[in-house]
Design a protein around this motif. Structure first.
Motif, PDB file in Angstrom:
ATOM      1  N   LYS A 137      31.899  87.618  94.556  1.00 24.39           N
ATOM      2  CA  LYS A 137      30.670  87.488  93.758  1.00 24.39           C
ATOM      3  C   LYS A 137      29.625  86.586  94.412  1.00 24.39           C
ATOM      4  N   ALA A 166      31.814  81.202  94.364  1.00 22.90           N
ATOM      5  CA  ALA A 166      32.021  82.564  93.838  1.00 22.90           C
ATOM      6  C   ALA A 166      32.199  83.562  94.975  1.00 22.90           C
ATOM      7  N   CYS A 214      35.093  84.592  81.392  1.00 22.37           N
ATOM      8  CA  CYS A 214      34.203  85.677  81.823  1.00 22.37           C
ATOM      9  C   CYS A 214      34.743  86.345  83.080  1.00 22.37           C
ATOM     10  N   GLY A 215      35.445  85.576  83.908  1.00 23.79           N
ATOM     11  CA  GLY A 215      36.107  86.137  85.078  1.00 23.79           C
ATOM     12  C   GLY A 215      35.272  86.130  86.344  1.00 23.79           C
ATOM     13  N   TYR A 216      34.008  85.783  86.226  1.00 17.21           N
ATOM     14  CA  TYR A 216      33.107  85.942  87.365  1.00 17.21           C
ATOM     15  C   TYR A 216      33.497  85.051  88.547  1.00 17.21           C
ATOM     16  N   CYS A 217      34.004  83.865  88.259  1.00 20.44           N
ATOM     17  CA  CYS A 217      34.363  82.945  89.347  1.00 20.44           C
ATOM     18  C   CYS A 217      35.747  83.214  89.897  1.00 20.44           C
ATOM     19  N   SER A 219      37.710  85.582  91.336  1.00 21.16           N
ATOM     20  CA  SER A 219      38.091  86.055  92.669  1.00 21.16           C
ATOM     21  C   SER A 219      38.065  84.882  93.645  1.00 21.16           C
ATOM     22  N   GLY A 271      33.854  86.741  78.063  1.00 25.19           N
ATOM     23  CA  GLY A 271      34.826  85.698  78.356  1.00 25.19           C
ATOM     24  C   GLY A 271      35.502  85.165  77.118  1.00 25.19           C
ATOM     25  N   LYS A 277      40.366  91.169  86.006  1.00 24.55           N
ATOM     26  CA  LYS A 277      39.660  89.969  86.479  1.00 24.55           C
ATOM     27  C   LYS A 277      40.457  89.190  87.521  1.00 24.55           C
TER      28      LYS A 277
END
Ligand code: FES
Ligand code: FES
Lengths: 163, 712
Positions: free
Chosen positions: A35, A45, A96-99, A101, B65, B203
Motif C-alpha cells: 500500500k 504501508a 481496516c487492514g490497510y497497514c 501487509s 475495520g 487482509k
C-alpha cells in the motif's frame, strides 16, 4: 527496460529508473497488496522484503532493486499460511487492514533475523504506523508467530518459502 | 423496522435468479420501492439461500475495520440458524432499502451499524427461518412448532432432517410471515460469542481490495493539487510542461484545485510537479492567533453569570485544536462514466451521499448510478464526505475517461474537514463539601452541521429535525448533559471561521469528555476528595457508577505504585471508564504503564471486535491528546505529512486491559466511545504525577511526550 525478481519470478518493466519500487509493483506489475500511505518513508504501508530485509519502497528507486530478491505480501505464502499470517489470523490483528501487509512483512523481517524477539526488539523493529491502533495485537502476534515459526522451522525449510 | 408488512418483504423463487430463497426488506419508515416488472430484486436483496446451501448476506454498512461484515452476518445467522461456514457477504449497493434507520440513509457512522440494524437484520433471518420451518412442516405434514433448526438443517421429532438447500424451492413459494418473533436473548447462540472476522484472511494475504487498488482496462490515474491557502484559487500553471511528462494525458482545472491525468499515479504526480502552479487569494490572514482571538471574543461577549449562594466559585478555561483524520489510505475514488451509466468504486462511509452527488453532477438517474463500496483503509468520519467523489466525477467528465483519483498524503492532511477547535469556560459553584450546586458552561466552536446543512439540506432534514440542526447536537454532546449535575446551564456559541470542519471519530465527545472530565477532576482535588469517589458521589446513572467503579477496582485505583488518572464518558449509547497508569521523568517524558478500559455497551454482538475497538479507539484518542494539532499560518495548514503530524507507534503503546460489562439493554455503539475518555484520563494522571494541570491539548505544548512503554 529494468528486470526485477519479484516473488521468485523475473519480470521486466519499462519505467524510468527513479520511479519508486512501490509504484512499479502496484501499477506496472499489478500487485496491489503493498500500500501507499505517505510517500516519505514514515508509515511503512509500502514495506516489501528486499533480500529478506523490510524496506520502505515508496522512496526506493526501482533501478536499485535490479538483481535483488523482492518479496511482496502476495509472495509470502501460497495459502495465506506463513507463520506470521497464521498468528495474525489467530489474534485477529487487522482492523481496516490497510497497514497490515507492511506490518506482516516487517514482522517476517524481524523474525527471520531474530527468531525470539523480546518486547524491546519489537519496539525497535516494528515501527510501521497503524492508524487503527492494532499495536497491542501486533505485539502479541509477533510473539505468537515466533512460536509457530520455531515449531515449524524444519518444515518451512523443506517448503522453501520466500523468506 | 417495527412492523413489517408483507409488502415490505420481497421474495421470489426460480423465476428470478435460479433456485434461491431471496429476502429483502425496506428500512423503517421508508416506503419501499417495489421492483418493476422486469427487474430483479437484486438491489434490495439482504439474504439469499441457494439450493447448494450457500448463503449470501448483504451487509448494509461499510467495512472500515470495525468488523461489521462479520457482526451483521452474525445477526442474520443467529435468527436463521444456518451453518456459519456457508456464509459469504457483500456490501450493499446504493438503495434506500438498506438505509440505516438511525439516519434514514446509507451512512456508516455515529457507531450505529449494530444499533441501527439490530432489528432489521434479525428480522430478515427470522423470516427465512420461519419459512424453512413451514416448508419442512408441509413436507412432513406436521406443525412447525414440532420442528427445530440447527446449523442449516430442519429436524423433526423422529430425528429426520432436511437442509435449507433442499427446502429452498418450497420455502420460496410460501407467503412471508407477517410478523415473525425474534429469539429471546437467553437463546442466543452466536450473538455474544467471539467469531473470527470474515475480513481477516483477505487482509493478511494482501487480497482485500481497497479503493486505491481498483483497476481495469483503460483506467487512467489522476492526482491533484489543491490551493494550499484556504479558499484560494489557481492562478498560473504550465500545462505544456506537465503534458511533456511521459504518460501524462490531461490537465484539468477545478474550482480550487488542479488535477493531472496520466497512465500511472507516479506520472500524474510528476505532472503536478511540472505544472508549477501558483495560487491567488484566499484566507491569507488566517492563523492560530486569529482563530483563538475569535473564540475568546465570542466568550468575552457573553460573560458567565455571577453565582450567588455557593460556598465557593471556581472558574476554568479549556481548549482543543483542530485535528486531521489521517486515514492510512489517502482519499481516492474511481469513476467510469458513460452516457447512460455511472459506476463509482469508492472507499466511502455512505452509498447514499456518493450516489446523490453523482446524481447532482451528471444527468443520470438513480437507477443508472452504481455505487460499489470497497474496503475502507480507515474512515473515522472523513469518508462520510464526498468532496473527493465530486472531484473524480468532474475529472471524468472533463476528460471523457474512466478515472481513479488518488490524493497524496500531503493533500489528504491539507484538505481535511478537521475536528473543530473549541474553547470553553466554566463557572462552577460548590457547597461546603465541594460538590457542584451551580454549573455554568459556555462553548465557542465552529459547527459541523452548519456546513453539512448547506451541502446536503434535503437528505439531512429527514435525518435530524430542523430544530436540532439549529442547535447542532454534535457540537454540544457531552456538555449539554453531564453525568454530575442534573441541569447544567450550558450555552453554545457557534464560531464563524473559514476552516472546514467535519465528523472526527467521536465528534463533539472528542473534546467534551476532555473538558467535563478535567473540570470534575479539578473539583475533586479542590474539594480534597478522591477523584473516583467524588465522581461516584455526584453521578446519577447506575450504569455509569458500575462502569467507573469496575474500572477503578480493575486498575487497583488508590493502591497502585504509579500515578493514575481516571475518566468516564458516555457516548453513542455506551458507557466507558478508563484509568491511565504512568510515570514521568524530569524531561517530561511519560512512560505509559497501562490503560484500563471498562465498557458497558449494552448487548454485545462480537466481543473480540468490541475489545479491538476499545484498544484502537483509545489509541486514536491518545495520539491526539499527545501530539495532535493542525496549526494554520497565512491561511495554510502547517502539518502536511506524518513527519509533522505524528502517529503513535508500537513502542509508545501501553499495555491495555479491557473488560466488557455487557448489559441487557439494547446494543450501544463501540467504534467511537473509547476515544473520548483517554485525553482527560491522561491529563488527570499527569496532574496526579506532577501537580501540573493541562488545560490545552495536545500535551506536547506543555513539553510532555510519550516515551517508550514499560515491557512486561
Ligand atoms: S508509503 Fe512508504 S513509508 Fe509510507
Ligand atoms: S489496521 Fe487500519 S491502519 Fe492498521
Amino acid at each position: 527496460m529494468i528486470s526485477l525478481n519479484v516473488n521468485g519470478k523475473t519480470m521486466t518493466v519499462d519505467v524510468e529508473p527513479d520511479t519508486p519500487l512501490l509504484w512499479v509493483v502496484r501499477e506496472n506489475l499489478g500487485l496491489t497488496g503493498t500500500k501507499f500511505g505517505c510517500g516519505i518513508a514514515q508509515c511503512g504501508a509500502c514495506t516489501m522484503l528486499i533480500n529478506g530485509q523490510a524496506t520502505r519502497t515508496c522512496v526506493f528507486p526501482v533501478s536499485a532493486a535490479e538483481g535483488l530478491d523482492i518479496t511482496t505480501i502476495e509472495g509470502l505464502s501460497e495459502a495465506n499460511d506463513h507463520p506470521v499470517q497464521q498468528a495474525w489470523q489467530e489474534l485477529e490483528v487487522p482492523q481496516c487492514g490497510y497497514c497490515q501487509s507492511g506490518q506482516i512483512l516487517s514482522a517476517v523481517s524481524l523474525l527471520s533475523q531474530n527468531p525470539n524477539p523480546s518486547d524491546e526488539d519489537i519496539n525497535i523493529q516494528m515501527m510501521n504506523i497503524c492508524r487503527c491502533g492494532t499495536y497491542p495485537r501486533i505485539r502479541k502476534a509477533v510473539h505468537r508467530a515466533s512460536e509457530l515459526w520455531n515449531n515449524a522451522a524444519a518444515n518451512l525449510e523443506t517448503k522453501g518459502a520466500n523468506v | 423496522m417495527n412492523t413489517l408488512s408483507r409488502r415490505q418483504f420481497l421474495q421470489s423463487s426460480a423465476a428470478l435468479t435460479g433456485v434461491s430463497l431471496l429476502i429483502g426488506c425496506s428500512s423503517n419508515g421508508q416506503v419501499i420501492v417495489q421492483p418493476g416488472e422486469s427487474e430483479t430484486i437484486d438491489n434490495q436483496l439482504w439474504l439469499s439461500v441457494a439450493s447448494d446451501n450457500h448463503i449470501q448476506i448483504t451487509v448494509p454498512a461499510a467495512e472500515m475495520g470495525q468488523g461489521v461484515n462479520t457482526s451483521c452476518a452474525m445477526l442474520i445467522s443467529e435468527e436463521l440458524g444456518c451453518d456459519w461456514q456457508n456464509i459469504s457477504v457483500k456490501t450493499a449497493p446504493w438503495n434506500k432499502a438498506f438505509n440505516n434507520p438511525t439516519f434514514r440513509m446509507q451512512m456508516t457512522g455515529g457507531s450505529t451499524t449494530i444499533s441501527g440494524y439490530w432489528k432489521p437484520l434479525r428480522k430478515v433471518g427470522a423470516t427465512a427461518r420461519h419459512m424453512f420451518l413451514q416448508a419442512a412442516a408441509n413436507r412432513w405434514n406436521t406443525d412447525p412448532s414440532a420442528l427445530r433448526i440447527d446449523n442449516g438443517y430442519v429436524f423433526n421429532a423422529n430425528g429426520e432432517r432436511l437442509s435449507f438447500g433442499e427446502l429452498v424451492t418450497e420455502a420460496s413459494a410460501l407467503d412471508a410471515p407477517e410478523d415473525v418473533s425474534l429469539k429471546p436473548l437467553s437463546e442466543h447462540q452466536l450473538i455474544g460469542k467471539s467469531v473470527p472476522r470474515m475480513d481477516t484472511p483477505p487482509k493478511t494475504e494482501g487480497s482485500a481490495e481497497f479503493g486505491i487498488d481498483v483497476n481495469f482496462d483503460g483506467l487512467k490515474v489522476a492526482t491533484i493539487q489543491h490551493a494550499p491557502v484556504l479558499n484560494a484559487t489557481v492562478d498560473t500553471f504550465d500545462k505544456q510542461a506537465a503534458l511533456a511528462i511521459k504518460g501524462v494525458e490531461d490537465v484539468v482545472l477545478l474550482e480550487h484545485a488542479i488535477a493531472v491525468v496520466a497512465d500511472t499515479y507516479w506520472h500524474a504526480k510528476m505532472g503536478i510537479a511540472a505544472l508549477k502552479a501558483t495560487f491567488a487569494g484566499g484566507e491569507i490572514d488566517l492563523d492560530d492567533a486569529a482563530v483563538k482571538a475569535h473564540l475568546v471574543q465570542q466568550l468575552d461577549d457573553e460573560p458567565l453569570p455571577t453565582i450567588k449562594g455557593a460556598a465557593k466559585t471556581h472558574d476554568f478555561e479549556y481548549e482543543v485544536p483542530y485535528l486531521a483524520h489521517s486515514t492510512l489510505e489517502p482519499m481516492n475514488c474511481t469513476v467510469k462514466l458513460t452516457e447512460d451509466r455511472c459506476d463509482i468504486w469508492v472507499p466511502s462511509q455512505s452509498q447514499s451521499l456518493t450516489g446523490q452527488i453523482a446524481e447532482k453532477l451528471t444527468d443520470l438517474k438513480q437507477e443508472q448510478i452504481h455505487v460499489h463500496l470497497t474496503y475502507l483503509g480507515g474512515g473515522f468520519g472523513r469518508r462520510g464526505e464526498i468532496d473527493f467523489v465530486a472531484e473524480t466525477i468532474e475529472i471524468a467528465q472533463a476528460t471523457g475517461k474512466p478515472i481513479k483519483l488518488v490524493w497524496s498524503r500531503e493533500e489528504d492532511t491539507s484538505n481535511d474537514f478537521y475536528r473543530p477547535t473549541a474553547l470553553t469556560r466554566y463557572r462552577i459553584g460548590v457547597d461546603e463539601k465541594g460538590l457542584p450546586i451551580a454549573w455554568h458552561n459556555q462553548l465557542a466552536s465552529p459547527s459541523i452541521f452548519e456546513r453539512i446543512f448547506k451541502l446536503f439540506a434535503p437528505g439531512f432534514i429527514s435525518w435530524v429535525p430542523f430544530t436540532r440542526i439549529i442547535d447542532d447536537p454534535v457540537a454540544v454532546e457531552g456538555m449539554k448533559e453531564v453525568p454530575y449535575v442534573l441541569e447544567p446551564d450550558f450555552e453554545y456559541l457557534k464560531s464563524k471561521l473559514p476552516v472546514p470542519v467535519g465528523f472526527w471519530r467521536s465528534v463533539g465527545n472528542s473534546y467534551s469528555a476532555f473538558f467535563t472530565e478535567s473540570v470534575i477532576d479539578e473539583l475533586a482535588h479542590l474539594a480534597g476528595q478522591d477523584p473516583v469517589q467524588y465522581r461516584l458521589n455526584t453521578m446519577h446513572d447506575e450504569r455509569a457508577k458500575k462502569v467507573l467503579s469496575t474500572a477503578a477496582d480493575l486498575a487497583n485505583w488508590g493502591r497502585s505504585n504509579v500515578h493514575q488518572g481516571v475518566a468516564f464518558h458516555k457516548s453513542f449509547g455506551s458507557y466507558v471508564a478508563q484509568v491511565v497508569d504512568l510515570t514521568i521523568d524530569d524531561n517530561k517524558v511519560i512512560t505509559l504503564h497501562k490503560v484500563t478500559i471498562v465498557i458497558d455497551s449494552g448487548i454485545v454482538v462480537n466481543p473480540d471486535t468490541v475489545e479491538a475497538q476499545m484498544e484502537g479507539g483509545m489509541i486514536f484518542g491518545l495520539v491526539a491528546a499527545a501530539e495532535g494539532e493542525i496549526n494554520f499560518k497565512n491561511g495554510e495548514n502547517v502539518q502536511k505529512n506524518f513527519d509533522t503530524y505524528p502517529m503513535l507507534r508500537m513502542y509508545q503503546t501501553p499495555n491495555i486491559v479491557v473488560k466488557l460489562l455487557p448489559s441487557g439493554d439494547a446494543p450501544g455503539g463501540v467504534g467511537e466511545p473509547a476515544t473520548p475518555p483517554i485525553a482527560p484520563a491522561l491529563t488527570n494522571a499527569i496532574f496526579a504525577a506532577t501537580g501540573e494541570r493541562i488545560r490545552s491539548l495536545p500535551i506536547r505544548k506543555a513539553g510532555y511526550s510519550i516515551g517508550t512503554r514499560v515491557n512486561t
